[in-house]
Design a protein around this motif. Structure first.
Motif, mmCIF file in Angstrom:
data_model
loop_
_atom_site.group_PDB
_atom_site.id
_atom_site.type_symbol
_atom_site.label_atom_id
_atom_site.label_comp_id
_atom_site.label_asym_id
_atom_site.label_seq_id
_atom_site.Cartn_x
_atom_site.Cartn_y
_atom_site.Cartn_z
ATOM 1 N N LEU A 298 0.817 -1.206 0.000
ATOM 2 C CA LEU A 298 0.000 0.000 0.000
ATOM 3 C C LEU A 298 0.855 1.262 0.000
ATOM 4 N N ALA A 299 1.917 1.311 0.820
ATOM 5 C CA ALA A 299 2.744 2.516 0.877
ATOM 6 C C ALA A 299 3.379 2.804 -0.480
ATOM 7 N N LYS A 300 3.843 1.765 -1.166
ATOM 8 C CA LYS A 300 4.442 1.971 -2.488
ATOM 9 C C LYS A 300 3.384 2.415 -3.497
ATOM 10 N N ALA A 301 2.176 1.888 -3.374
ATOM 11 C CA ALA A 301 1.098 2.315 -4.272
ATOM 12 C C ALA A 301 0.796 3.798 -4.084
ATOM 13 N N ARG A 302 0.760 4.232 -2.842
ATOM 14 C CA ARG A 302 0.534 5.656 -2.585
ATOM 15 C C ARG A 302 1.662 6.504 -3.163
ATOM 16 N N LEU A 303 2.889 5.996 -3.057
ATOM 17 C CA LEU A 303 4.036 6.744 -3.557
ATOM 18 C C LEU A 303 3.966 6.922 -5.069
ATOM 19 N N VAL A 304 3.716 5.850 -5.814
ATOM 20 C CA VAL A 304 3.709 5.984 -7.273
ATOM 21 C C VAL A 304 2.542 6.859 -7.735
ATOM 22 N N HIS A 305 1.444 6.837 -6.965
ATOM 23 C CA HIS A 305 0.330 7.733 -7.294
ATOM 24 C C HIS A 305 0.771 9.181 -7.108
ATOM 25 N N THR A 306 1.527 9.452 -6.030
ATOM 26 C CA THR A 306 2.064 10.795 -5.802
ATOM 27 C C THR A 306 3.009 11.212 -6.919
ATOM 28 N N LEU A 307 3.695 10.239 -7.505
ATOM 29 C CA LEU A 307 4.624 10.527 -8.600
ATOM 30 C C LEU A 307 3.926 10.723 -9.941
ATOM 31 N N GLY A 308 2.609 10.726 -9.932
ATOM 32 C CA GLY A 308 1.872 11.032 -11.150
ATOM 33 C C GLY A 308 1.294 9.850 -11.878
ATOM 34 N N ALA A 309 1.468 8.638 -11.334
ATOM 35 C CA ALA A 309 0.901 7.462 -11.987
ATOM 36 C C ALA A 309 -0.622 7.469 -11.864
ATOM 37 N N GLN A 310 -1.264 6.739 -12.762
ATOM 38 C CA GLN A 310 -2.687 6.513 -12.605
ATOM 39 C C GLN A 310 -2.925 5.650 -11.362
ATOM 40 N N ARG A 311 -4.182 5.532 -10.960
ATOM 41 C CA ARG A 311 -4.483 4.700 -9.797
ATOM 42 C C ARG A 311 -3.906 3.301 -10.031
ATOM 43 N N PRO A 312 -2.996 2.830 -9.168
ATOM 44 C CA PRO A 312 -2.300 1.575 -9.426
ATOM 45 C C PRO A 312 -3.149 0.349 -9.127
ATOM 46 N N PHE A 313 -2.606 -0.792 -9.527
ATOM 47 C CA PHE A 313 -3.225 -2.094 -9.260
ATOM 48 C C PHE A 313 -2.258 -2.897 -8.401
ATOM 49 N N ILE A 314 -2.741 -3.402 -7.272
ATOM 50 C CA ILE A 314 -1.932 -4.238 -6.391
ATOM 51 C C ILE A 314 -2.337 -5.692 -6.570
#
Length: 463
Positions: A24-40
Motif C-alpha cells: 500500500l505505501a508503495k502504491a501511494r508513492l507511485v500515485h504521488t509521482l503522477g501514476a494513474q491509480r495503481p493495481f496491487i
C-alpha cells in the motif's frame, strides 16, 4: 521525486510480489509521482495492515501454496507470477487492456515481465547466482576481501561432519545450504551446529533441500549488514544496519531472524571499514556481473572486527529502515531505476551523503517475524517497556513502541516499531527484541518460545 516523475507520470502501474497490505505505501508513492491509480496484485495474500481504499488502488489477493516457511511462501508467490491464474490475468487485462503498464516487483523479483508487462529493476540471472551462499567465498577472494575460512562439501553426513571438525573454533559451526530449491534469506537456510542433535536436525534439512553446503566457524558478535548502490561510475556506501538475529531455545540449531534496525553503532573505524568493503564489493560486482543497483554485504561484528558472510545482489530489509529517515526520498524506487538502467541525474555522491547523514540523525526499525500461529489484527497499539519487559501502554504514558499484527502467508505476522525518541542510540536492539517476543508469546500467543540475543564482543560507540 522530480527525477522519477517522468518514469511514472500518467502510467498504469502494477505492484506485486508481497501481500496486499505490504504494497500500500508503495502504491501511494507511485500515485504521488503522477501514476494513474495503481493495481496491487498481492502474491502472499492480504497480509497485515490497512488495505487500499477504492481511490488508492485496485487490488487482488492471491494465496500461495500453504507452507511453514516464510521464504518458501515468497518463492511460491514468485512462482504464481510465472503462471498467473486465469482470474488474475483477466483482472490485469481489465485494468490495463493495452498492456502498457509497468510492473514493480519485490526486492527478490527476477522476472523481466509479468503477464506481458515489463518489470522495472528485475534481477538478472548472473546476479541471482551470486546469492548462492556456497559460491560467495570465491567472490570475496577475487575481490580481495578478507573472510573467515570455510569449506563447501556435498550434503552428506560424512563430508559435513568432517568439515565441521576441521573448522570448529570453539563455538560450533554454521552450515548453509545452496540454492538448489531457490534462494533463501533471513537465516532460513542456515543451521548452527554444536551437538549431535543439531547434526541430525541439520542433515534432515540439507539432504531434503541442497546438493552442497558451506561450512564455516560460528561467529559470535552482532549480525549486521552494509548497503551499497552500484552506479555506472560510482559505488555509494550507506551506513551499517543491525540484522536482529536471535537464538531460539526451542530450536537451538536455527537462527531466528527478526528484522532490522539502525540504532546500533559500531566503532567509527569499524564503520569506515564496512563502507570501504561495500565499495570494493560493489566495484567487483560491476566488473564481473555488470551489476547495477542496490546490494548488501551481510556479516558479523566480531571481536576482531567485521567479518562478511554473504552477499545479496539486491535491496535488503535494511534499505527500508534507512529510507524511513528520508520520507520525501523514494530511495527503493530510485534503486530500482538504477538497476533497470534508467538514465537519470542521480548525482550518486550527493545522494550518498544525504542518505548517510539523515540515517545517522533519524534512526528506525524494530523487530518483526512471520509465525505459524494465526494472529488477530492489531494496528499500531502502544506498548511500554520496563524492568519486567513489555506491557500494553496506558493512554497517559509515552510509548516505547507500537505493535502491529495480523495474517501472513504462513499464519500470522507481528511487528514492533520502536519509538526513536525513546530508544537508546548506539546499542544493539536484540535484547529489546527478546523482551518483545516474550510479550508477544504471552499476549498474542505467537508460540515463538524463549529467545536469547547475540552477544556483543567488540566495543561499540555507545560504550
Amino acid at each position: 521525486m522530480d527525477l522519477l516523475r517522468p518514469v511514472f507520470a500518467r502510467r498504469r502501474v502494477i505492484l506485486t510480489g508481497e501481500p496486499v497490505a505490504g504494497l500500500l505505501a508503495k502504491a501511494r508513492l507511485v500515485h504521488t509521482l503522477g501514476a494513474q491509480r495503481p493495481f496491487i496484485l498481492g502474491t502472499q495474500g492480504v497480509g497485515t495492515g490497512p488495505l487500499p481504499r477504492p481511490d488508492e488502488a485496485e487490488w487482488l489477493a492471491l494465496d500461495p501454496t500453504p507452507t511453514t516457511s516464510f521464504m518458501e511462501a515468497i518463492r511460491s508467490g514468485q512462482a504464481l507470477l510465472v503462471d498467473l491464474p486465469a482470474h488474475a490475468r483477466a483482472a490485469l487485462d481489465d485494468y490495463d487492456p493495452d498492456r502498457s503498464a509497468i510492473v514493480l516487483g519485490s526486492l527478490l523479483n527476477d522476472l523481466s515481465e509479468v503477464a506481458g508487462r515489463p518489470c522495472l529493476g528485475h534481477r538478472e540471472p548472473r546476479w541471482v547466482a551470486l546469492e548462492d551462499k556456497t559460491v560467495i567465498d570465491e567472490f570475496w577472494d577475487r575481490a580481495g576481501i578478507a573472510r573467515m575460512p570455510s569449506e563447501v562439501v556435498p550434503a552428506r553426513r560424512d563430508a559435513l561432519v568432517a568439515a565441521a571438525e576441521r573448522l570448529e573454533a570453539g563455538l560450533g559451526t554454521v552450515w548453509v545450504a545452496d540454492t538448489r530449491d531457490g534462494i533463501h534469506g533471513g537465516a532460513d537456510g542456515a543451521r548452527w551446529i554444536r551437538t549431535r542433535r543439531d547434526v541430525d536436525e541439520a542433515l534432515a534439512f540439507v539432504e531434503a533441500h541442497a546438493d552442497r553446503v558451506r561450512v564455516m566457524p560460528f561467529l559470535e558478535g552482532i549480525p549486521c549488514s552494509i548497503h551499497g548502490v552500484v552506479f555506472p561510475d560510482y559505488v555509494a556506501a550507506l551506513r551499517p544496519v543491525e540484522m536482529v538475529t536471535l537464538r531460539s531455545q526451542v530450536h537451538p540449531s536455527r537462527l531466528f531472524y527478526a528484522g532490522a534496525a539502525s540504532y546500533w553503532d559500531p566503532l567509527p573505524q569499524d564503520r569506515d571499514h564496512m563502507r570501504a568493503l561495500a565499495r570494493r564489493a560493489g566495484g567487483h560486482l560491476r566488473e564481473v556481473a555488470d551489476f547495477r543497483g542496490a546490494f548488501t554485504v551481510d556479516g558479523v561484528m566480531t571481536e576482531h572486527g567485521f567479518q562478511p558472510t554473504e552477499l545479496n545482489p539486491r535491496q535488503g530489509a535494511g534499505m527500508s529502515v534507512l529510507a524511513r529517515g528520508l520520507p520525501g526520498l523514494p530511495l527503493p524506487l530510485l534503486c530500482d531505476a538504477v538497476s533497470a538502467g534508467v538514465d537519470l541525474d542521480y548525482r550518486p555522491r550527493e545522494l550518498e551523503r544525504l542518505v548517510v547523514r539523515r540515517a545517522d540523525r533519524q534512526r528506525g526499525g524494530g523487530t518483526w517475524r512471520a509465525v505459524p500461529a494465526p494472529l488477530a489484527p492489531i494496528e499500531n497499539q502502544a506498548v511500554a517497556r520496563g524492568p519486567g519487559g513489555y506491557r500494553w501502554a496506558s493512554d497517559e504514558e509515552p510509548p516505547d513502541g507500537w505493535v502491529g499484527a495480523g495474517p501472513s502467508a504462513i499464519g500470522g505476522f507481528v511487528r514492533l516499531t520502536l519509538n526513536a525518541a525513546r530508544t537508546e542510540i548506539g546499542a544493539s536492539v536484540a535484547p529489546v527484541a527478546c523482551d518483545f517476543f516474550r510479550f508477544a508469546d504471552e499476549h498474542l500467543h505467537t508460540g515463538v518460545g524463549p529467545l536469547e540475543p547475540a552477544k556483543p564482543t567488540r566495543t561499540t560507540r555507545a560504550e
